[in-house]
Design an enzyme around this catalytic site. Structure first.
Site, PDB file in Angstrom:
ATOM      1  N   GLU A 167      -8.768  -6.473  -3.011  1.00 50.06           N
ATOM      2  CA  GLU A 167      -9.665  -7.544  -3.468  1.00 50.06           C
ATOM      3  C   GLU A 167      -9.411  -8.846  -2.702  1.00 50.06           C
ATOM      4  O   GLU A 167     -10.341  -9.578  -2.369  1.00 50.06           O
ATOM      5  CB  GLU A 167      -9.480  -7.734  -4.980  1.00 50.06           C
ATOM      6  CG  GLU A 167      -9.955  -6.500  -5.754  1.00 50.06           C
ATOM      7  CD  GLU A 167      -9.531  -6.496  -7.211  1.00 50.06           C
ATOM      8  OE1 GLU A 167      -8.345  -6.774  -7.493  1.00 50.06           O
ATOM      9  OE2 GLU A 167     -10.383  -6.220  -8.067  1.00 50.06           O
ATOM     10  N   GLU A 224      -6.285   0.803 -10.041  1.00 48.99           N
ATOM     11  CA  GLU A 224      -5.899   0.203 -11.329  1.00 48.99           C
ATOM     12  C   GLU A 224      -6.057   1.169 -12.493  1.00 48.99           C
ATOM     13  O   GLU A 224      -5.337   1.099 -13.480  1.00 48.99           O
ATOM     14  CB  GLU A 224      -6.741  -1.060 -11.603  1.00 48.99           C
ATOM     15  CG  GLU A 224      -6.404  -2.257 -10.732  1.00 48.99           C
ATOM     16  CD  GLU A 224      -7.262  -2.369  -9.476  1.00 48.99           C
ATOM     17  OE1 GLU A 224      -7.779  -1.334  -9.000  1.00 48.99           O
ATOM     18  OE2 GLU A 224      -7.409  -3.500  -8.975  1.00 48.99           O
ATOM     19  N   GLY A 253      -5.429  -5.586  -6.282  1.00 49.59           N
ATOM     20  CA  GLY A 253      -5.604  -6.988  -5.912  1.00 49.59           C
ATOM     21  C   GLY A 253      -5.455  -7.221  -4.415  1.00 49.59           C
ATOM     22  O   GLY A 253      -5.978  -8.199  -3.881  1.00 49.59           O
ATOM     23  N   ALA A 281      -1.670  -6.507  -7.476  1.00 53.50           N
ATOM     24  CA  ALA A 281      -0.973  -7.485  -8.300  1.00 53.50           C
ATOM     25  C   ALA A 281       0.372  -6.882  -8.694  1.00 53.50           C
ATOM     26  O   ALA A 281       0.518  -5.656  -8.741  1.00 53.50           O
ATOM     27  CB  ALA A 281      -1.808  -7.796  -9.536  1.00 53.50           C
TER      28      ALA A 281
HETATM   29  N1  CO8 Z   1       3.693  -4.294  -7.993  1.00 54.14           N
HETATM   30  C1  CO8 Z   1       5.039  -4.392  -8.022  1.00 54.14           C
HETATM   31  N2  CO8 Z   1       5.848  -3.682  -7.216  1.00 54.14           N
HETATM   32  C2  CO8 Z   1       5.267  -2.842  -6.345  1.00 54.14           C
HETATM   33  C3  CO8 Z   1       3.877  -2.680  -6.272  1.00 54.14           C
HETATM   34  C4  CO8 Z   1       3.061  -3.467  -7.150  1.00 54.14           C
HETATM   35  N3  CO8 Z   1       1.708  -3.435  -7.144  1.00 54.14           N
HETATM   36  N4  CO8 Z   1       3.579  -1.757  -5.327  1.00 54.14           N
HETATM   37  C5  CO8 Z   1       4.764  -1.354  -4.821  1.00 54.14           C
HETATM   38  N5  CO8 Z   1       5.780  -1.998  -5.437  1.00 54.14           N
HETATM   39  C6  CO8 Z   1       7.207  -1.848  -5.202  1.00 54.14           C
HETATM   40  C7  CO8 Z   1       7.738  -0.565  -5.813  1.00 54.14           C
HETATM   41  O1  CO8 Z   1       7.992  -0.724  -7.200  1.00 54.14           O
HETATM   42  C8  CO8 Z   1       8.987  -0.361  -5.003  1.00 54.14           C
HETATM   43  O2  CO8 Z   1       9.988  -1.221  -5.500  1.00 54.14           O
HETATM   44  P1  CO8 Z   1      11.461  -0.639  -5.883  1.00 54.14           P
HETATM   45  O3  CO8 Z   1      12.009  -0.167  -4.565  1.00 54.14           O
HETATM   46  O4  CO8 Z   1      12.169  -1.830  -6.434  1.00 54.14           O
HETATM   47  O5  CO8 Z   1      11.245   0.468  -6.847  1.00 54.14           O
HETATM   48  C9  CO8 Z   1       8.602  -0.863  -3.619  1.00 54.14           C
HETATM   49  O6  CO8 Z   1       7.456  -1.704  -3.809  1.00 54.14           O
HETATM   50  C10 CO8 Z   1       8.205   0.255  -2.680  1.00 54.14           C
HETATM   51  O7  CO8 Z   1       7.198   1.015  -3.309  1.00 54.14           O
HETATM   52  P2  CO8 Z   1       7.299   2.611  -3.424  1.00 54.14           P
HETATM   53  O8  CO8 Z   1       8.700   3.060  -3.506  1.00 54.14           O
HETATM   54  O9  CO8 Z   1       6.374   3.035  -4.531  1.00 54.14           O
HETATM   55  O10 CO8 Z   1       6.700   3.020  -1.991  1.00 54.14           O
HETATM   56  P3  CO8 Z   1       5.839   4.297  -1.615  1.00 54.14           P
HETATM   57  O11 CO8 Z   1       5.703   4.261  -0.138  1.00 54.14           O
HETATM   58  O12 CO8 Z   1       6.371   5.516  -2.258  1.00 54.14           O
HETATM   59  O13 CO8 Z   1       4.376   4.028  -2.274  1.00 54.14           O
HETATM   60  C11 CO8 Z   1       2.434   2.718  -2.829  1.00 54.14           C
HETATM   61  C12 CO8 Z   1       3.610   2.939  -1.862  1.00 54.14           C
HETATM   62  C13 CO8 Z   1       1.448   3.882  -2.730  1.00 54.14           C
HETATM   63  C14 CO8 Z   1       1.758   1.418  -2.414  1.00 54.14           C
HETATM   64  C15 CO8 Z   1       2.971   2.620  -4.282  1.00 54.14           C
HETATM   65  O14 CO8 Z   1       4.011   1.677  -4.325  1.00 54.14           O
HETATM   66  C16 CO8 Z   1       1.949   2.237  -5.301  1.00 54.14           C
HETATM   67  O15 CO8 Z   1       1.165   3.064  -5.736  1.00 54.14           O
HETATM   68  N6  CO8 Z   1       1.930   0.937  -5.709  1.00 54.14           N
HETATM   69  C17 CO8 Z   1       1.072   0.463  -6.767  1.00 54.14           C
HETATM   70  C18 CO8 Z   1      -0.351   0.331  -6.284  1.00 54.14           C
HETATM   71  C19 CO8 Z   1      -1.239  -0.158  -7.411  1.00 54.14           C
HETATM   72  O16 CO8 Z   1      -1.364   0.475  -8.438  1.00 54.14           O
HETATM   73  N7  CO8 Z   1      -1.889  -1.314  -7.220  1.00 54.14           N
HETATM   74  C20 CO8 Z   1      -2.741  -1.914  -8.198  1.00 54.14           C
HETATM   75  C21 CO8 Z   1      -1.979  -2.894  -9.045  1.00 54.14           C
HETATM   76  S1  CO8 Z   1      -2.987  -3.590 -10.364  1.00 54.14           S
HETATM   77  C22 CO8 Z   1      -3.894  -4.796  -9.594  1.00 54.14           C
HETATM   78  O17 CO8 Z   1      -3.791  -5.003  -8.430  1.00 54.14           O
HETATM   79  C23 CO8 Z   1      -4.846  -5.567 -10.443  1.00 54.14           C
HETATM   80  C24 CO8 Z   1      -5.410  -6.734  -9.648  1.00 54.14           C
HETATM   81  C25 CO8 Z   1      -6.370  -7.530 -10.480  1.00 54.14           C
HETATM   82  C26 CO8 Z   1      -5.750  -8.793 -11.032  1.00 54.14           C
HETATM   83  C27 CO8 Z   1      -6.674  -9.313 -12.076  1.00 54.14           C
HETATM   84  C28 CO8 Z   1      -6.777 -10.812 -12.143  1.00 54.14           C
HETATM   85  C29 CO8 Z   1      -7.934 -11.223 -12.997  1.00 54.14           C
END
Ligand code: CO8
Length: 258
Positions: free
Chosen positions: A112, A132, A109, A65
């Site tokens: 999921e 998360e 997400g 998400a």
């Molecule tokens: N949300 C928003 N932006 C994101 C997300 C995300 N989940 N993941 C990556 N991005 C963005 C980064 O902020 C970055 O943007 P910017 O260049 O503007 O800073 C761009 O994508 C590229 O990402 P990175 O520079 O971080 O790329 P890397 O190759 O270094 O890393 C990763 C890739 C490992 C995927 C890393 O980006 C990461 O850890 N992302 C977050 C993963 C995460 O924590 N996911 C869980 C989110 S919470 C969730 O999903 C809850 C779902 C349940 C919903 C509930 C409903 C009831």
């Protein structure tokens, strides 16, 4: 329909929905979820479409998400709007088979969402995770429920508590994905599976989907009875007569979804 966060193509009998927020690793926001639900419902209603593929980019299926969108939300807001609840329910109401074709990150997400599909074909680069906990929250769309049923308690606890990622090989070994293919072959393999499904009777395919999904909702005894009664009901279809006649006449069945 014009979409901004997904692309939609239909090839033969298969609709391919590609998540398309490259700057955010296909993170799921309200717009993307709304567009995804609309595209799935359109595919459901289109008689030509017999199978759906949901995919992302080589880098990311979806990295979860959208954290930027969620970061300012309050409890009252997420609870009142039932954040992502109606979207998830709408996805689960799609009756046509949906294949997730996953390359790169399928996190939070994103993992999921892949699990909401009927089965997952992964490329060798796929990485699954429920990280998360690193954000001070937990899974909210099935990461503590579906994942536990798919891969068992120990691995689901490990993934949800440590936030570690699982590679494609471990995901296949654990039962999360049905097959692993080279990244260049992912679309081809998903299309081939979708084409195979498209040859079947849609009535039967929908019954199979409903019955397998029922196994997660009920007791074994009730599930077996449900399965048997659905099996019995198929004898009311023309496709059952055609399928069995074709076998005996040593020819391909011509199903008519009736
Ligand atoms: N949300 C928003 N932006 C994101 C997300 C995300 N989940 N993941 C990556 N991005 C963005 C980064 O902020 C970055 O943007 P910017 O260049 O503007 O800073 C761009 O994508 C590229 O990402 P990175 O520079 O971080 O790329 P890397 O190759 O270094 O890393 C990763 C890739 C490992 C995927 C890393 O980006 C990461 O850890 N992302 C977050 C993963 C995460 O924590 N996911 C869980 C989110 S919470 C969730 O999903 C809850 C779902 C349940 C919903 C509930 C409903 C009831």
């Amino acid at each position: 329909m014009a979409f901004e966060t997904i692309t939609v193509e239909t090839e033969d009998h298969v609709t391919i929905i590609t998540l398309n927020r490259p700057d955010a690793m296909n993170a799921l926001n309200d717009q993307l979820m709304g567009e995804l639900v609309s595209a799935l419902q359109a595919a459901q209603e289109n008689d030509k479409v017999r199978c759906i593929i949901l995919t992302g980019s080589d880098k990311a299926f979806a990295a979860g998400a959208d954290i930027k969108m969620m970061s300012e939300k309050t409890f009252v807001e997420v609870f009142s709007e039932d954040f992502f609840g109606p979207d998830a329910d709408a996805i689960m109401r799609i009756r046509k088979p949906i294949i997730a074709a996953v390359s790169g990150y399928a996190l939070g997400g994103g993992c999921e969402l892949a699990m909401m599909c009927d089965f997952i074909i992964a490329s060798e680069t796929a990485k699954f995770g429920q990280p998360e906990i690193n954000l001070g929250v937990m899974a909210g769309l099935g990461g503590s429920q579906r994942l536990t049923r798919f891969i068992g308690k120990s691995k689901a606890m490990d993934m949800n508590l440590t936030g570690r990622f699982m590679d494609a090989e471990e995901a296949e070994r654990s039962g999360l994905v049905s097959r692993v293919v080279p990244v260049k072959k992912l679309r081809e393999e998903a299309m081939a599976a979708a084409a195979k499904i498209s040859e079947k009777s849609m009535i039967t395919a929908m019954a199979v989907k409903e019955s397998v999904n029922r196994s997660y909702e009920t007791t074994l005894r009730e599930g077996l009875l449900f399965e048997r009664r659905v099996f019995h009901s198929m004898f009311a279809t023309e496709d059952q007569k055609e399928g069995m006649a074709a076998f005996m006449e040593k020819r391909e069945a011509q199903f008519r979804d009736k």
